[in-house]
Write an enzyme that holds these catalytic residues in place. Structure first.
Site, short mmCIF file in Angstrom:
data_model
loop_
_atom_site.label_atom_id
_atom_site.label_comp_id
_atom_site.label_asym_id
_atom_site.label_seq_id
_atom_site.Cartn_x
_atom_site.Cartn_y
_atom_site.Cartn_z
N SER A 222 0.86 -1.18 0.00
CA SER A 222 0.00 0.00 0.00
C SER A 222 0.90 1.24 0.00
O SER A 222 1.67 1.44 0.93
CB SER A 222 -0.88 -0.02 1.26
OG SER A 222 -1.53 1.22 1.43
N LYS B 76 -1.28 -1.14 -4.37
CA LYS B 76 -2.42 -0.29 -4.02
C LYS B 76 -1.86 1.12 -3.85
O LYS B 76 -0.83 1.30 -3.19
CB LYS B 76 -3.05 -0.80 -2.72
CG LYS B 76 -3.80 0.22 -1.88
CD LYS B 76 -4.55 -0.48 -0.73
CE LYS B 76 -4.69 0.42 0.49
NZ LYS B 76 -5.36 -0.27 1.63
N LYS C 13 -2.82 5.07 -2.60
CA LYS C 13 -3.77 5.93 -1.93
C LYS C 13 -4.12 7.06 -2.88
O LYS C 13 -3.22 7.59 -3.57
CB LYS C 13 -3.14 6.51 -0.66
CG LYS C 13 -2.77 5.46 0.37
CD LYS C 13 -3.99 5.06 1.15
CE LYS C 13 -3.63 4.18 2.33
NZ LYS C 13 -4.83 3.73 3.04
N ASP D 99 -7.17 3.36 -2.95
CA ASP D 99 -7.81 3.51 -1.64
C ASP D 99 -7.99 5.00 -1.36
O ASP D 99 -7.01 5.74 -1.27
CB ASP D 99 -6.94 2.86 -0.55
CG ASP D 99 -7.59 2.91 0.83
OD1 ASP D 99 -8.70 3.45 0.96
OD2 ASP D 99 -6.97 2.39 1.79
N GLU E 221 -11.22 1.21 -2.96
CA GLU E 221 -11.43 1.05 -1.52
C GLU E 221 -11.95 2.34 -0.88
O GLU E 221 -11.41 3.42 -1.11
CB GLU E 221 -10.09 0.64 -0.88
CG GLU E 221 -10.16 0.24 0.57
CD GLU E 221 -8.80 -0.25 1.09
OE1 GLU E 221 -7.98 -0.74 0.27
OE2 GLU E 221 -8.54 -0.12 2.30
N ASP F 173 -13.64 -0.47 3.82
CA ASP F 173 -12.67 -0.59 4.92
C ASP F 173 -13.31 0.08 6.15
O ASP F 173 -14.00 -0.58 6.94
CB ASP F 173 -11.35 0.08 4.48
CG ASP F 173 -10.30 0.20 5.56
OD1 ASP F 173 -10.59 -0.08 6.73
OD2 ASP F 173 -9.16 0.60 5.26
N LYS G 234 -9.83 -5.59 8.60
CA LYS G 234 -8.70 -5.38 9.52
C LYS G 234 -9.17 -5.99 10.83
O LYS G 234 -10.11 -5.48 11.45
CB LYS G 234 -8.42 -3.89 9.70
CG LYS G 234 -7.84 -3.25 8.44
CD LYS G 234 -7.62 -1.77 8.60
CE LYS G 234 -7.06 -1.21 7.31
NZ LYS G 234 -7.13 0.26 7.28
N GLY H 22 -4.20 -3.56 6.69
CA GLY H 22 -3.19 -3.29 7.71
C GLY H 22 -3.21 -1.85 8.17
O GLY H 22 -3.83 -0.99 7.56
O1 OSB Z 1 -6.76 2.55 4.80
O2 OSB Z 1 -5.81 0.69 4.60
C1 OSB Z 1 -5.82 1.83 5.07
C2 OSB Z 1 -2.53 2.50 6.98
C3 OSB Z 1 -3.01 3.24 8.04
C4 OSB Z 1 -4.35 3.54 8.10
C5 OSB Z 1 -5.23 3.10 7.11
C6 OSB Z 1 -4.76 2.33 6.05
C7 OSB Z 1 -3.39 2.05 5.97
C8 OSB Z 1 -2.77 1.31 4.86
C9 OSB Z 1 -1.45 0.62 5.14
O3 OSB Z 1 -3.23 1.29 3.75
C10 OSB Z 1 -1.51 -0.86 4.95
C11 OSB Z 1 -0.32 -1.56 5.56
O4 OSB Z 1 -0.29 -1.77 6.79
O5 OSB Z 1 0.59 -1.92 4.81
MG MG Z 2 -8.10 1.44 3.53
#
Ligand code: OSB
Ligand code: MG
Length: 375
Positions: A137, A163, A165, A190, A215, A240, A264, A292
């Site tokens: 991510s 992925k 953001k 995401d 996402e 999520d 999660k 995560g």
């Molecule tokens: O939205 O998935 C999310 C990290 C912190 C808070 C929200 C998110 C995330 C990530 C990181 O996308 C995923 C990872 O732990 O590698």
């Molecule tokens: Mg997310």
């Protein structure tokens, strides 16, 4: 199991790279670690992935510490005999919300329970595979050349999907560039709730790029608006933030709010709720994957175990330890195999050794509670 004592640690670890999302940026990662010791000296470890403020979730380090000290620990002082994690979930079922705090404590009990049974955690929870697919991510980078450089590195390393953001102003263009440079690699985005339904044109445009999923495009507590957006686009919506537990999965399924869920385990209140979501998803053909929160090696162990459940059908946001941290607090650190997978460990419990000297090094506050009443 006769619970004897509980230790809590407020840990702060520097991330190797600044991680930017639509809800804010992060260079230091906070969490609360939980260690529960039973009367035979077995120690179970857990992690509540809470931040220093209510950014991703309303829960914070201080709300978790409050729930532990004022509510959960007093309950456990009255009920120190726990046969299995389900007993704990029943004891704390009166508590509304605070799912990450509950999960941190439940995780520690799962580790303790699996160590007591002398079985690896993933087998105790009903896992069905001995390797899990790892995806990466990438934060809101904002610079195209830097984004492409990072993707080069991660694909080279073997990660099984990318992925990125997104946020208004950084959405269609990076996706277009990635498709142009890399063709049809497994790719998803995401939004962390950064858009409203009147920005649906962004998602109609993204619909042309064959993304695995989009996402959490809309409001962090919404199910209904997502059902409208899902009816307007082909790309699966993956929720999520909106999914707090099995109830939201069921309601969202009836509404048509999603086609995929990012589970999660900490967000939904722990591994037992994750198992319940897994079972419902198997019955209703809902594909899942494990998300995560930049966990330490302790939290990651629970993500890896959860990712072995049968309803997990997509690569997970579970990267190797050194993608996040210079040094992890477990031994061995979590490592990506050449084929882009991570193996759950076969040792009892979480399978990794917790490095207490590293926890001393990174914790800024510690608390210890005895569950055996003073005479
Ligand atoms: O939205 O998935 C999310 C990290 C912190 C808070 C929200 C998110 C995330 C990530 C990181 O996308 C995923 C990872 O732990 O590698
Ligand atoms: Mg997310």
């Amino acid at each position: 199991m006769e619970l004897k004592s509980i230790r809590l640690y407020h840990v702060v670890m520097e991330l190797r790279e600044y991680f930017e999302t639509s809800f804010g940026g992060m260079k230091k990662r906070h969490c609360v670690l939980v260690a529960i010791e039973d009367s035979t000296g077995i120690i179970g470890w857990g992690e509540a992935p809470v931040d220093d403020g209510p950014w991703y979730s309303y829960e914070t380090v201080n709300t978790a510490l409050y729930i532990y000290r004022e509510i959960i620990i007093p309950i456990l002082m009255k009920n120190p005999h726990i046969d299995k994690p389900e007993d704990f979930i029943r004891l704390v079922s009166r508590i509304r919300g605070y799912r990450m705090a509950k999960a941190g404590m439940e995780y520690a009990l799962w580790d303790l329970y699996a160590k007591y049974l002398k079985k690896p955690l993933y087998r105790v929870i009903g896992g069905v595979r001995d390797r899990i697919l790892s995806g990466v991510s990438i934060g809101v980078i904002g610079k195209m050349d830097l984004l492409l450089k990072l993707i080069d590195i991660y694909l080279e390393r073997g990660y099984r999907r990318i992925k990125i953001k997104i946020a208004p102003g950084w959405d269609i263009e990076p996706v277009r560039m990635i498709r142009k440079e890399y063709g049809y690699i497994p790719l998803q985005v995401d939004a962390n709730a950064a858009y409203t339904l009147d920005q649906a044109s962004v998602f109609k445009e993204l619909d042309k790029y064959d993304l695995l999923m989009i996402e959490q495009p809309l409001y962090h507590e919404d199910l209904y608006m997502h059902s409208i957006l899902q009816s307007m686009i082909e790309t699966p919506i993956c929720l999520d933030e909106s999914i707090r537990g099995l109830h939201d999965v069921m309601a969202g399924y009836e509404l048509g709010s999603f086609k995929i869920i990012n589970v999660k385990p900490a967000r939904v209140g722990g591994l037992l709720e994750t198992i319940r979501i897994n079972d419902y998803s198997i019955r209703n053909n809902i594909p899942l994957w494990i998300g995560g929160m930049l966990e330490t090696g302790i939290g990651r162990a629970f993500q890896v175990a959860a990712a072995t459940l049968p309803a997990i059908k997509y690569p997970n946001d579970i990267s190797e330890s050194n993608r996040y941290y210079e040094e992890d607090i477990v031994e061995p650190p979590w490592i990506l195999e050449k084929d882009g997978t991570i193996k759950p460990l076969e040792k009892p419990g979480i399978g990794v050794e917790v490095l207490e000297d590293k926890i001393e090094k990174y914790s800024i506050k510690q608390y210890k509670y005895s569950l055996t009443k003073p005479i």
